[in-house]
Design a protein around this motif. Structure first.
Motif, PDB file in Angstrom:
ATOM      1  N   GLU A   1       0.883  -1.171   0.000  1.00  0.00           N
ATOM      2  CA  GLU A   1       0.000   0.000   0.000  1.00  0.00           C
ATOM      3  C   GLU A   1       0.919   1.220   0.000  1.00  0.00           C
ATOM      4  OE1 GLU A   1      -2.711   2.345   3.310  1.00  0.00           O
ATOM      5  OE2 GLU A   1      -1.973   0.327   3.746  1.00  0.00           O
ATOM      6  N   ALA A   2       0.723   2.114  -0.966  1.00  0.00           N
ATOM      7  CA  ALA A   2       1.556   3.311  -1.071  1.00  0.00           C
ATOM      8  C   ALA A   2       0.654   4.539  -1.029  1.00  0.00           C
ATOM      9  CB  ALA A   2       2.351   3.290  -2.362  1.00  0.00           C
ATOM     10  N   VAL A   3       1.000   5.473  -0.140  1.00  0.00           N
ATOM     11  CA  VAL A   3       0.178   6.665   0.042  1.00  0.00           C
ATOM     12  C   VAL A   3       1.079   7.886   0.166  1.00  0.00           C
ATOM     13  CG1 VAL A   3      -1.721   7.675   1.350  1.00  0.00           C
ATOM     14  CG2 VAL A   3      -1.347   5.205   1.439  1.00  0.00           C
ATOM     15  N   MET A   4       0.851   8.876  -0.715  1.00  0.00           N
ATOM     16  CA  MET A   4       1.541  10.154  -0.597  1.00  0.00           C
ATOM     17  C   MET A   4       0.667  11.042   0.278  1.00  0.00           C
ATOM     18  SD  MET A   4       4.394  11.477  -1.576  1.00  0.00           S
ATOM     19  CE  MET A   4       4.803  10.415  -2.947  1.00  0.00           C
ATOM     20  N   LEU A   5       1.232  11.508   1.380  1.00  0.00           N
ATOM     21  CA  LEU A   5       0.476  12.265   2.375  1.00  0.00           C
ATOM     22  C   LEU A   5       0.966  13.708   2.427  1.00  0.00           C
ATOM     23  CD1 LEU A   5       0.843   9.567   5.156  1.00  0.00           C
ATOM     24  CD2 LEU A   5      -1.219  10.013   3.806  1.00  0.00           C
ATOM     25  N   ASN A   6       0.043  14.640   2.377  1.00  0.00           N
ATOM     26  CA  ASN A   6       0.368  16.048   2.549  1.00  0.00           C
ATOM     27  C   ASN A   6      -0.265  16.518   3.844  1.00  0.00           C
ATOM     28  OD1 ASN A   6       1.736  16.857  -0.051  1.00  0.00           O
ATOM     29  ND2 ASN A   6      -0.078  15.800  -0.799  1.00  0.00           N
ATOM     30  N   VAL A   7       0.590  16.830   4.811  1.00  0.00           N
ATOM     31  CA  VAL A   7       0.148  17.245   6.141  1.00  0.00           C
ATOM     32  C   VAL A   7       0.046  18.768   6.169  1.00  0.00           C
ATOM     33  CG1 VAL A   7       0.837  17.300   8.583  1.00  0.00           C
ATOM     34  CG2 VAL A   7       1.095  15.194   7.240  1.00  0.00           C
ATOM     35  N   LYS A   8      -1.018  19.249   6.793  1.00  0.00           N
ATOM     36  CA  LYS A   8      -1.243  20.690   6.880  1.00  0.00           C
ATOM     37  C   LYS A   8      -0.031  21.386   7.497  1.00  0.00           C
ATOM     38  CE  LYS A   8      -6.188  19.963   7.417  1.00  0.00           C
ATOM     39  NZ  LYS A   8      -7.300  19.950   8.387  1.00  0.00           N
ATOM     40  N   ARG A   9       0.293  22.533   6.932  1.00  0.00           N
ATOM     41  CA  ARG A   9       1.459  23.307   7.360  1.00  0.00           C
ATOM     42  C   ARG A   9       1.422  23.600   8.854  1.00  0.00           C
ATOM     43  NH1 ARG A   9       5.213  25.798   4.531  1.00  0.00           N
ATOM     44  NH2 ARG A   9       4.055  25.524   2.601  1.00  0.00           N
ATOM     45  N   GLY A  10       2.566  23.360   9.492  1.00  0.00           N
ATOM     46  CA  GLY A  10       2.699  23.630  10.926  1.00  0.00           C
ATOM     47  C   GLY A  10       2.248  22.483  11.820  1.00  0.00           C
ATOM     48  N   MET A  11       1.709  21.425  11.222  1.00  0.00           N
ATOM     49  CA  MET A  11       1.206  20.301  12.012  1.00  0.00           C
ATOM     50  C   MET A  11       2.105  19.064  11.916  1.00  0.00           C
ATOM     51  SD  MET A  11      -2.907  20.569  11.311  1.00  0.00           S
ATOM     52  CE  MET A  11      -3.367  19.632  12.776  1.00  0.00           C
ATOM     53  N   GLU A  12       3.266  19.223  11.310  1.00  0.00           N
ATOM     54  CA  GLU A  12       4.133  18.075  11.039  1.00  0.00           C
ATOM     55  C   GLU A  12       4.564  17.345  12.311  1.00  0.00           C
ATOM     56  OE1 GLU A  12       4.479  21.084   7.750  1.00  0.00           O
ATOM     57  OE2 GLU A  12       4.753  21.214   9.922  1.00  0.00           O
ATOM     58  N   ASP A  13       4.997  18.066  13.318  1.00  0.00           N
ATOM     59  CA  ASP A  13       5.448  17.415  14.555  1.00  0.00           C
ATOM     60  C   ASP A  13       4.297  16.677  15.234  1.00  0.00           C
ATOM     61  OD1 ASP A  13       8.026  18.338  14.148  1.00  0.00           O
ATOM     62  OD2 ASP A  13       7.829  20.019  15.538  1.00  0.00           O
ATOM     63  N   ASP A  14       3.138  17.321  15.287  1.00  0.00           N
ATOM     64  CA  ASP A  14       1.965  16.678  15.885  1.00  0.00           C
ATOM     65  C   ASP A  14       1.569  15.434  15.091  1.00  0.00           C
ATOM     66  OD1 ASP A  14       1.837  18.605  17.864  1.00  0.00           O
ATOM     67  OD2 ASP A  14       0.319  19.795  16.818  1.00  0.00           O
ATOM     68  N   TYR A  15       1.664  15.529  13.774  1.00  0.00           N
ATOM     69  CA  TYR A  15       1.330  14.377  12.922  1.00  0.00           C
ATOM     70  C   TYR A  15       2.263  13.200  13.205  1.00  0.00           C
ATOM     71  CZ  TYR A  15       0.930  11.284   8.983  1.00  0.00           C
ATOM     72  OH  TYR A  15       0.786  10.153   8.212  1.00  0.00           O
TER      73      TYR A  15
ATOM     74  N   GLU B   1       3.933  12.499  15.819  1.00  0.00           N
ATOM     75  CA  GLU B   1       3.621  11.936  17.137  1.00  0.00           C
ATOM     76  C   GLU B   1       2.333  11.100  17.074  1.00  0.00           C
ATOM     77  OE1 GLU B   1       2.410  13.557  21.545  1.00  0.00           O
ATOM     78  OE2 GLU B   1       3.852  14.718  20.391  1.00  0.00           O
ATOM     79  N   ALA B   2       1.310  11.620  16.427  1.00  0.00           N
ATOM     80  CA  ALA B   2       0.043  10.896  16.293  1.00  0.00           C
ATOM     81  C   ALA B   2       0.241   9.620  15.485  1.00  0.00           C
ATOM     82  CB  ALA B   2      -1.000  11.784  15.628  1.00  0.00           C
ATOM     83  N   PHE B   3       1.082   9.688  14.460  1.00  0.00           N
ATOM     84  CA  PHE B   3       1.316   8.498  13.650  1.00  0.00           C
ATOM     85  C   PHE B   3       1.991   7.404  14.469  1.00  0.00           C
ATOM     86  CE2 PHE B   3       3.259   5.546  10.839  1.00  0.00           C
ATOM     87  CZ  PHE B   3       2.312   5.385   9.845  1.00  0.00           C
ATOM     88  N   ARG B   4       2.931   7.778  15.324  1.00  0.00           N
ATOM     89  CA  ARG B   4       3.591   6.774  16.168  1.00  0.00           C
ATOM     90  C   ARG B   4       2.560   6.027  17.019  1.00  0.00           C
ATOM     91  NH1 ARG B   4       7.937  10.213  15.538  1.00  0.00           N
ATOM     92  NH2 ARG B   4       7.488  11.751  17.132  1.00  0.00           N
ATOM     93  N   GLU B   5       1.584   6.743  17.532  1.00  0.00           N
ATOM     94  CA  GLU B   5       0.524   6.102  18.321  1.00  0.00           C
ATOM     95  C   GLU B   5      -0.382   5.250  17.433  1.00  0.00           C
ATOM     96  OE1 GLU B   5      -0.236   5.811  21.652  1.00  0.00           O
ATOM     97  OE2 GLU B   5       1.828   6.508  21.760  1.00  0.00           O
ATOM     98  N   ALA B   6      -0.796   5.792  16.295  1.00  0.00           N
ATOM     99  CA  ALA B   6      -1.713   5.089  15.397  1.00  0.00           C
ATOM    100  C   ALA B   6      -1.066   3.850  14.790  1.00  0.00           C
ATOM    101  CB  ALA B   6      -2.188   6.028  14.294  1.00  0.00           C
TER     102      ALA B   6
ATOM    103  N   GLN C   1      -7.563   9.501  14.603  1.00  0.00           N
ATOM    104  CA  GLN C   1      -6.245   9.971  15.022  1.00  0.00           C
ATOM    105  C   GLN C   1      -5.481  10.706  13.925  1.00  0.00           C
ATOM    106  OE1 GLN C   1      -3.780   7.094  17.080  1.00  0.00           O
ATOM    107  NE2 GLN C   1      -5.550   6.218  18.137  1.00  0.00           N
ATOM    108  N   LEU C   2      -5.712  10.344  12.650  1.00  0.00           N
ATOM    109  CA  LEU C   2      -4.827  10.845  11.594  1.00  0.00           C
ATOM    110  C   LEU C   2      -5.467  11.677  10.489  1.00  0.00           C
ATOM    111  CD1 LEU C   2      -2.601   7.672  11.109  1.00  0.00           C
ATOM    112  CD2 LEU C   2      -2.076   9.744  12.420  1.00  0.00           C
ATOM    113  N   HIS C   3      -6.697  11.412  10.126  1.00  0.00           N
ATOM    114  CA  HIS C   3      -7.232  11.998   8.896  1.00  0.00           C
ATOM    115  C   HIS C   3      -7.382  13.515   8.930  1.00  0.00           C
ATOM    116  CE1 HIS C   3      -8.853   8.135   6.829  1.00  0.00           C
ATOM    117  NE2 HIS C   3      -7.626   8.001   7.246  1.00  0.00           N
TER     118      HIS C   3
END
Length: 98
Positions: A4-18, A20-25, A78-80
């Motif tokens: 499964e391959a997914v290109m993800l664009n995270v909202k600006r300024g939320m990268e660190d929070d993302y 961290e959330a990904f590690r939990e998810a 947690q992620l979307h």
């Protein structure tokens, strides 16, 4: 095995929070039947861009077993909200070349 391959664009300024959330998810996805492994890669050229690669035993393990599970609802919660635009998920299989 499929990837499964997914290109993800995270909202600006939320990268660190993302991240961290990904590690939990990641605990959610790694507990699912058919899961083999995953990796999240951060783009060096574009801030907020990530590549998620998840290896599954079968396509159904992802599209049915995970995507139609209650655990997927928690994954989404947690992620979307980090993604803009919402990503397209694609699946790949190895091509025998020898």
């Amino acid at each position: 095995m499929i990837v499964e391959a997914v290109m993800l664009n995270v909202k600006r300024g939320m990268e660190d929070d993302y991240e961290e959330a990904f590690r939990e998810a990641a605990k959610i996805i790694s507990s699912r039947k058919g899961y083999i492994s995953h990796e999240l890669q951060r783009c060096l050229e574009v801030k907020g861009k990530y590549l998620l690669l998840v290896k599954w035993e079968t396509l159904d393990d992802h599209t049915v077993g995970f995507r139609q599970s209650e655990e997927y609802q928690e994954w989404k919660r947690q992620l979307h909200h980090f993604y803009d635009p919402f990503p397209t998920v694609e699946h790949f299989e190895k091509v025998p070349v020898s």
